[in-house]
Scaffold this motif. Sequence first.
Motif, short mmCIF file in Angstrom:
data_model
loop_
_atom_site.label_atom_id
_atom_site.label_comp_id
_atom_site.label_asym_id
_atom_site.label_seq_id
_atom_site.Cartn_x
_atom_site.Cartn_y
_atom_site.Cartn_z
N CYS A 405 0.83 -1.21 0.00
CA CYS A 405 0.00 0.00 0.00
C CYS A 405 0.87 1.26 0.00
CB CYS A 405 -0.93 -0.01 1.22
SG CYS A 405 -2.11 -1.37 1.26
N ILE A 406 1.91 1.28 0.82
CA ILE A 406 2.77 2.46 0.91
C ILE A 406 3.51 2.68 -0.40
CG2 ILE A 406 4.82 3.41 2.03
CD1 ILE A 406 2.39 3.66 3.77
N PHE A 407 4.04 1.61 -1.00
CA PHE A 407 4.78 1.76 -2.26
C PHE A 407 3.86 2.21 -3.38
CE2 PHE A 407 7.99 -1.69 -0.74
CZ PHE A 407 8.54 -0.75 0.13
N LEU A 408 2.63 1.73 -3.40
CA LEU A 408 1.68 2.20 -4.41
C LEU A 408 1.34 3.67 -4.20
CD1 LEU A 408 -0.84 -0.78 -4.71
CD2 LEU A 408 0.83 -0.05 -6.41
N ALA A 409 1.20 4.08 -2.95
CA ALA A 409 0.88 5.48 -2.67
C ALA A 409 2.04 6.40 -3.03
CB ALA A 409 0.51 5.64 -1.20
N MET A 410 3.27 5.95 -2.85
CA MET A 410 4.44 6.76 -3.24
C MET A 410 4.45 7.00 -4.74
SD MET A 410 7.44 5.11 -0.89
CE MET A 410 7.54 5.40 0.88
N ASP A 411 4.17 5.95 -5.52
CA ASP A 411 4.03 6.05 -6.98
C ASP A 411 5.27 6.63 -7.63
OD1 ASP A 411 2.73 5.63 -9.35
OD2 ASP A 411 1.61 7.50 -9.30
N THR A 412 6.43 6.16 -7.22
CA THR A 412 7.68 6.51 -7.87
C THR A 412 8.30 5.26 -8.47
OG1 THR A 412 9.02 6.20 -5.88
CG2 THR A 412 8.05 8.39 -6.23
N ARG A 413 9.25 5.44 -9.36
CA ARG A 413 9.88 4.27 -9.97
C ARG A 413 10.61 3.44 -8.92
NH1 ARG A 413 13.04 5.00 -15.52
NH2 ARG A 413 10.85 5.44 -16.04
N GLU A 414 11.21 4.09 -7.94
CA GLU A 414 11.92 3.34 -6.90
C GLU A 414 10.96 2.52 -6.06
OE1 GLU A 414 12.26 6.50 -7.53
OE2 GLU A 414 14.31 6.63 -8.34
N SER A 415 9.81 3.10 -5.69
CA SER A 415 8.86 2.38 -4.86
C SER A 415 8.15 1.28 -5.64
CB SER A 415 7.84 3.35 -4.27
OG SER A 415 7.04 3.95 -5.28
N LEU A 416 7.76 1.57 -6.88
CA LEU A 416 7.07 0.56 -7.67
C LEU A 416 7.96 -0.64 -7.98
CD1 LEU A 416 5.10 2.82 -10.20
CD2 LEU A 416 4.27 1.79 -8.08
N SER A 417 9.25 -0.41 -8.08
CA SER A 417 10.15 -1.53 -8.35
C SER A 417 10.28 -2.48 -7.18
CB SER A 417 11.53 -0.98 -8.72
OG SER A 417 12.11 -0.28 -7.63
N GLN A 418 9.86 -2.07 -5.97
CA GLN A 418 9.95 -2.92 -4.79
C GLN A 418 8.64 -3.63 -4.48
OE1 GLN A 418 12.80 -3.46 -3.58
NE2 GLN A 418 13.92 -1.76 -4.54
N ILE A 419 7.60 -3.38 -5.26
CA ILE A 419 6.31 -4.03 -4.99
C ILE A 419 6.42 -5.53 -5.20
CG2 ILE A 419 3.94 -4.23 -5.81
CD1 ILE A 419 3.84 -1.28 -6.19
N SER A 420 7.21 -5.95 -6.18
CA SER A 420 7.35 -7.39 -6.41
C SER A 420 7.96 -8.07 -5.19
CB SER A 420 8.22 -7.63 -7.64
OG SER A 420 9.52 -7.05 -7.46
N THR A 421 8.93 -7.44 -4.53
CA THR A 421 9.51 -8.01 -3.31
C THR A 421 8.47 -8.13 -2.22
OG1 THR A 421 11.65 -7.03 -3.87
CG2 THR A 421 11.33 -7.74 -1.61
N ALA A 422 7.67 -7.09 -2.04
CA ALA A 422 6.63 -7.12 -1.03
C ALA A 422 5.57 -8.17 -1.36
CB ALA A 422 5.99 -5.74 -0.88
N MET A 423 5.22 -8.30 -2.64
CA MET A 423 4.21 -9.27 -3.04
C MET A 423 4.70 -10.70 -2.82
SD MET A 423 1.10 -9.51 -4.10
CE MET A 423 0.72 -7.92 -4.87
N ARG A 424 5.97 -10.96 -3.14
CA ARG A 424 6.51 -12.31 -2.92
C ARG A 424 6.54 -12.63 -1.42
NH1 ARG A 424 6.31 -11.20 -7.57
NH2 ARG A 424 4.19 -11.76 -6.98
N THR A 425 6.85 -11.63 -0.60
CA THR A 425 6.85 -11.86 0.85
C THR A 425 5.44 -12.15 1.35
OG1 THR A 425 8.72 -10.34 1.06
CG2 THR A 425 7.53 -10.90 3.06
N LEU A 426 4.46 -11.40 0.87
CA LEU A 426 3.08 -11.63 1.29
C LEU A 426 2.60 -13.00 0.82
CD1 LEU A 426 0.64 -10.40 2.70
CD2 LEU A 426 -0.06 -9.42 0.52
N GLU A 427 2.98 -13.41 -0.35
CA GLU A 427 2.61 -14.75 -0.84
C GLU A 427 3.24 -15.84 0.02
OE1 GLU A 427 2.14 -13.53 -5.57
OE2 GLU A 427 3.93 -14.57 -4.84
N LEU A 428 4.49 -15.62 0.44
CA LEU A 428 5.14 -16.59 1.33
C LEU A 428 4.41 -16.70 2.66
CD1 LEU A 428 7.52 -18.40 2.24
CD2 LEU A 428 8.73 -16.31 2.89
#
Length: 583
Positions: A405-428
């Motif tokens: 949620c925070i990375f989506l709200a930031m909406d920058t290239r740096e934050s959006l590039s880390q969403i995959s890491t957060a998503m993989r962690t949430l899936e784990l």
Amino acid sequence: MCTQFEYQCYFEKHPRKRSKLVEADAVENGISPTKAPPRPTPPREERPSLEDMSKVRSMEANSGLVFTKQLGMRLDASAGPKLFTFGWNLANGSKTEPIERPITDYLTLDQILVAAKTYFRSIHKMYGMVEQDWFLDEVRLRYSSQAAVQCPDHLMANVAGLGILFGPSGLESVLPGLIESARLALESTSTMQPPTIWDVQSFTLRTIYLRATGHPHACWLASSVAMHLIESCGLHQESSNIALYLPRGNDAKIDPCTQRRTFWLTRMLNTWVSFEYGRTRVALRGITCQLPSYRDGDWTREYLDLYGISISLDPECTSDKPGQWEDFLSQLERYESAHECIELSRTNLGFAAYRRIRLANPNVPNNIINRIINLGLAGLKAATSLAHEGFPWWHVGNIPFLSICIFLAMDTRESLSQISTAMRTLELVASRFDTKAMKEALKTARFLVRLSKRKKEEDSDILGQSLRKDVVDSEPLSETERKVPKPTATHPPAQHPAHPLSQTQTQPQTHQQAEAQPPLPQVPLPDANEWLYNMSVLGPGPQSTSSGEDWNMEYLNNSDYNWNFFLQQDIPAFEGLAPDGMM
């Protein structure tokens, strides 16, 4: 005056000689030369001021019960009235007996010892308020004889319940009944008669259990009740002479270290749960309970140091001054987490700071965003580690979800590039803890990412349409476009009768011409306007339906088609396409 109000009296005879209280205060703030390195402590607002003490005396003056006790102690301090409720009511009701099912009906001695050892190996590391040796001795005494023990059954049940929750003990089927029995016993004892420190500890452990498993409303209520029980017991004051209207719930001697740990951990939980749930925390007046000391074997005091930093988030203690959030982030970055659980709490505080910064200034500077991202990545690493270990800390699932949620709200290239890491962690975490709540969290996170992706695609389409319009109107014609003849009113070009764009009668061909030219293949072509647009802008061949940038190669790969014949034919122009007849 000090004798009348029974305050501890002292004064400094020499400016260079400090009293013991001043020395203790200096040590607590980390400025003593014998204490190194200095540790962060709660801000000065956490300590009682003259204004706070004045408010405490005003509350005492409001109470007729306190006046009665003060009168008795002034007449004879040793024989003053011990009862607290003279004239409070007629007391004509029957006493309510506590509803309590003995813990021996749920667990055997070996089972509760195994669960208790799991509790002290996991929960106690951060919430070290129940003394391990004392608790285990009380459990053995409870199961070996029917003699009265100091530790109530509901405290044993809450310790065992958390041990079952955090360890593979095979007693998960017993857990719901055990916790419910502890709740009934706890509510019937602590709310119907003067509570004890064991009631406070039990309610605090129930708060931890609800934070890990229950609804935030129930967790917030449990933490608030625990704070009110602290006020009833007077655990927030180390000297009972300061507030006479706060009676002790029992006459047993309380270890000062246990009292301090119980008070500060309960207050930390109530504050953090209130912050996360958006509710008001319970604020007690006249706090004189000191912070506990550091101790080997647990990180309770280190955890409380992080709580001292988090006080800046209290809406009643801050006014969003310029630069204060940068200082807050700097304190979080300097703080060294002793455990993954503490690291998750540090990340959660960083996310709370970002939301406060965003509230004060929607245009968050890039350096602040990068610092929040780093805190989030550290929290994701800790969540991954705890998920592999199987510890169901509440932030194990909360931090990955909030990171998305925070990375989506930031909406920058740096934050959006880390969403995959957060998503993989949430899936784990969702695969490791297969619960309905985690499935809903993962589903919601994916939905939010899809919404963001669709919004960006729509914005891209809008920009693409503007570019296409500019190409048609203003850009020079390509080489293919220049090969297309311009329409003339006096000599309309001939068309092949098989071409779907023919709208005029073609000139008759001779028999030899008809035999020399093979017929056009029956390949479906787009309508006239779309075909002319593709020819003028994109070149030969219509667009693919799958993508606006990929051409359909169906016509080019057709070996039976005579492309020389097609390219040599005159293509008709239509007067209605543009005012000047141009394509």
